[in-house]
Design a protein around this motif. Structure first.
Motif, mmCIF file in Angstrom:
data_model
loop_
_atom_site.group_PDB
_atom_site.id
_atom_site.type_symbol
_atom_site.label_atom_id
_atom_site.label_comp_id
_atom_site.label_asym_id
_atom_site.label_seq_id
_atom_site.Cartn_x
_atom_site.Cartn_y
_atom_site.Cartn_z
ATOM 1 N N LEU A 171 1.454 -1.155 0.065
ATOM 2 C CA LEU A 171 0.091 0.206 -0.004
ATOM 3 C C LEU A 171 0.518 1.452 -0.225
ATOM 4 O O LEU A 171 0.730 2.665 -0.524
ATOM 5 C CB LEU A 171 -1.039 0.066 1.398
ATOM 6 C CG LEU A 171 -2.569 -0.785 1.082
ATOM 7 C CD1 LEU A 171 -3.148 -1.068 2.637
ATOM 8 C CD2 LEU A 171 -3.078 -0.091 -0.033
ATOM 9 N N SER A 172 1.976 1.241 0.326
ATOM 10 C CA SER A 172 2.678 2.718 0.484
ATOM 11 C C SER A 172 2.940 2.328 -0.235
ATOM 12 O O SER A 172 3.259 4.076 -0.915
ATOM 13 C CB SER A 172 4.218 2.522 0.770
ATOM 14 O OG SER A 172 4.776 0.703 0.787
ATOM 15 N N ASP A 227 -8.838 2.775 5.266
ATOM 16 C CA ASP A 227 -8.882 2.605 6.191
ATOM 17 C C ASP A 227 -7.753 1.746 6.057
ATOM 18 O O ASP A 227 -7.188 0.911 7.190
ATOM 19 C CB ASP A 227 -10.362 1.495 6.130
ATOM 20 C CG ASP A 227 -11.208 2.365 7.001
ATOM 21 O OD1 ASP A 227 -10.622 3.763 6.478
ATOM 22 O OD2 ASP A 227 -12.878 2.140 6.840
ATOM 23 N N ALA A 228 -7.773 0.550 5.362
ATOM 24 C CA ALA A 228 -6.523 -0.306 4.769
ATOM 25 C C ALA A 228 -5.145 0.638 4.928
ATOM 26 O O ALA A 228 -3.991 -0.818 6.035
ATOM 27 C CB ALA A 228 -6.926 -1.215 3.465
ATOM 28 N N ALA A 229 -4.929 1.720 4.438
ATOM 29 C CA ALA A 229 -3.820 2.463 4.514
ATOM 30 C C ALA A 229 -3.648 2.804 5.799
ATOM 31 O O ALA A 229 -2.382 2.326 6.350
ATOM 32 C CB ALA A 229 -4.217 3.085 3.643
ATOM 33 N N SER A 230 -4.987 2.941 6.255
ATOM 34 C CA SER A 230 -4.268 3.563 7.993
ATOM 35 C C SER A 230 -4.038 2.661 8.777
ATOM 36 O O SER A 230 -2.766 2.830 9.232
ATOM 37 C CB SER A 230 -5.934 4.378 8.416
ATOM 38 O OG SER A 230 -5.447 4.310 9.601
ATOM 39 N N ALA A 231 -4.900 0.964 8.382
ATOM 40 C CA ALA A 231 -4.400 0.180 9.388
ATOM 41 C C ALA A 231 -3.055 -0.489 9.353
ATOM 42 O O ALA A 231 -2.068 -0.347 10.116
ATOM 43 C CB ALA A 231 -5.217 -1.034 9.698
ATOM 44 N N GLU A 290 -2.905 11.113 0.497
ATOM 45 C CA GLU A 290 -3.289 11.958 -0.321
ATOM 46 C C GLU A 290 -3.667 11.618 -1.737
ATOM 47 O O GLU A 290 -3.657 12.186 -2.829
ATOM 48 C CB GLU A 290 -2.461 13.005 -0.211
ATOM 49 C CG GLU A 290 -1.871 13.193 1.298
ATOM 50 C CD GLU A 290 -1.226 13.785 1.812
ATOM 51 O OE1 GLU A 290 -0.837 14.519 1.153
ATOM 52 O OE2 GLU A 290 -0.857 14.064 2.696
ATOM 53 N N PRO A 291 -5.238 11.295 -2.087
ATOM 54 C CA PRO A 291 -5.710 11.247 -2.996
ATOM 55 C C PRO A 291 -5.953 12.668 -3.988
ATOM 56 O O PRO A 291 -5.637 13.572 -3.565
ATOM 57 C CB PRO A 291 -6.801 11.007 -3.154
ATOM 58 C CG PRO A 291 -7.392 10.943 -2.167
ATOM 59 C CD PRO A 291 -6.201 11.073 -0.837
ATOM 60 N N VAL A 292 -5.481 12.619 -5.461
ATOM 61 C CA VAL A 292 -6.073 13.147 -6.642
ATOM 62 C C VAL A 292 -7.471 12.865 -6.928
ATOM 63 O O VAL A 292 -7.956 11.951 -7.772
ATOM 64 C CB VAL A 292 -5.632 14.021 -7.640
ATOM 65 C CG1 VAL A 292 -5.536 15.224 -8.429
ATOM 66 C CG2 VAL A 292 -3.376 14.254 -6.540
#
Length: 327
Positions: free
Chosen positions: A195-196, A219-223, A229-231
């Motif tokens: 995910l990174s 939520d998956a990225a937060s976990a 930071e989406p465009v």
């Protein structure tokens, strides 16, 4: 006065109900009048007339606007149901009056590649119904439910699910989410994408249109302690912009079926999306029932044909339950 005329004079017809609902939504006479494209004094008269007919005040008037009384709050959902039923009556009457084939209006996430659930469902729906016509609209997750409730569409293929009372839904397929990068990217051909990697460059994502999918990704990225930071990018523009090297994205695996050159799809571990078909519970239209059945049949066929893309959500739920029980 004729009894029928007397009954009509005491009837809170659609015009008065629309005025009531517009003011309930806007909370301001001027804004509500503009919403209905009528003059403000006309709106005020219609609201007062409805209050006289019903025998109760519906709004608290203030110098800054209007708020619903207890009676107004109680009557608002009833007024919405009456107008929805009126719309259904008009639609049925028009279908009877016009001999040409009626149009089934559906919403679905777009773009949708050839061989996807949408195209397969339409093929199966039209089998034996060569004259049937289907109009496909691309609405956001949040717009789909309200469009169904307001009779603007007849059914929806959705990532978002049911959010309003009176709507029914059936889960069809689950598919993994893939990272989308340009050909030649260092991760092209990799078994998985961390995910990174989505934070290494501009993350092109239709946050507003696909809010449900974005919530799962966020939520998956937060976990995983990854900050995304989406465009904000329109769904139809994502594939082309990624192919041109302007960023990366995260998309359902079925978009691998698209013929867009210059793209590489890499699985994102542990991420999937669930597609359902959604319709109004009270809709007894044979066309809607046939479309739901076509979606169900198409889902079964695709799960058997391409298990690398689609899986049975009921089977996945059962496996999750067993895994949870053994943990």
């Amino acid at each position: 006065m004729d009894p029928v005329d007397q009954q009509s004079a005491d009837d809170p017809g659609p015009r008065l109900l629309r005025a009531f609902l517009a003011l309930a939504v806007e909370g301001h006479f001027g804004h509500a009048a503009a919403r209905l494209s009528i003059a403000q004094p006309s709106l005020s008269r219609q609201v007062r007339q409805l209050e006289r007919v019903l025998g109760v005040p519906l709004f608290h008037r203030t110098p800054h606007g209007a708020s619903l009384t207890d009676a107004g709050r109680l009557l608002r959902p009833e007024a919405e149901r009456v107008l929805a039923q009126n719309a259904r009556l008009v639609r049925i009457a028009r279908d009877c009056a016009v001999p040409s084939p009626s149009v089934l209006n559906i919403a679905a996430p777009l773009p949708s590649p050839a061989g996807s659930l949408l195209s397969e469902a339409i093929h199966r729906f039209r089998d034996g119904r060569e004259q049937a016509r289907i109009a496909v609209l691309d609405l956001s997750d949040e717009e789909q439910a309200s469009a169904l409730a307001g009779h603007r569409i007849d059914a929806a293929l959705t990532w978002g699910g049911t959010h309003l009372p009176g709507l029914a839904s059936e889960e069809l397929v689950r598919e993994p989410v893939h990272g989308l990068v340009t050909s030649g990217h260092p991760l092209e051909g990799a078994e998985r994408m961390p995910l990174s990697a989505l934070s290494d460059g501009p993350l092109l994502f239709p946050v507003r249109e696909r809010r449900h999918c974005w919530t799962g990704l966020r939520d998956a990225a937060s976990a995983a302690r990854v900050r995304l930071e989406p465009v904000p990018t329109a769904p139809a523009a994502v594939l082309g912009m990624v192919a041109d090297g302007l960023g990366c994205s995260a998309v359902p695996a079925s978009l691998r079926l698209s013929s867009s050159p210059g793209l590489a799809f890499v699985p994102l571990p542990g991420l999937s999306v669930l597609m359902s078909v959604m319709w109004r519970r009270t809709d007894d239209s044979p066309a809607v029932a046939a479309f739901v059945a076509a979606c169900r049949s198409a889902a079964t066929a695709l799960i058997g044909k391409r298990p690398d893309i689609w899986s049975d959500p009921r089977q996945a739920a059962g496996e999750a339950t067993r895994d949870g029980g053994s943990a």
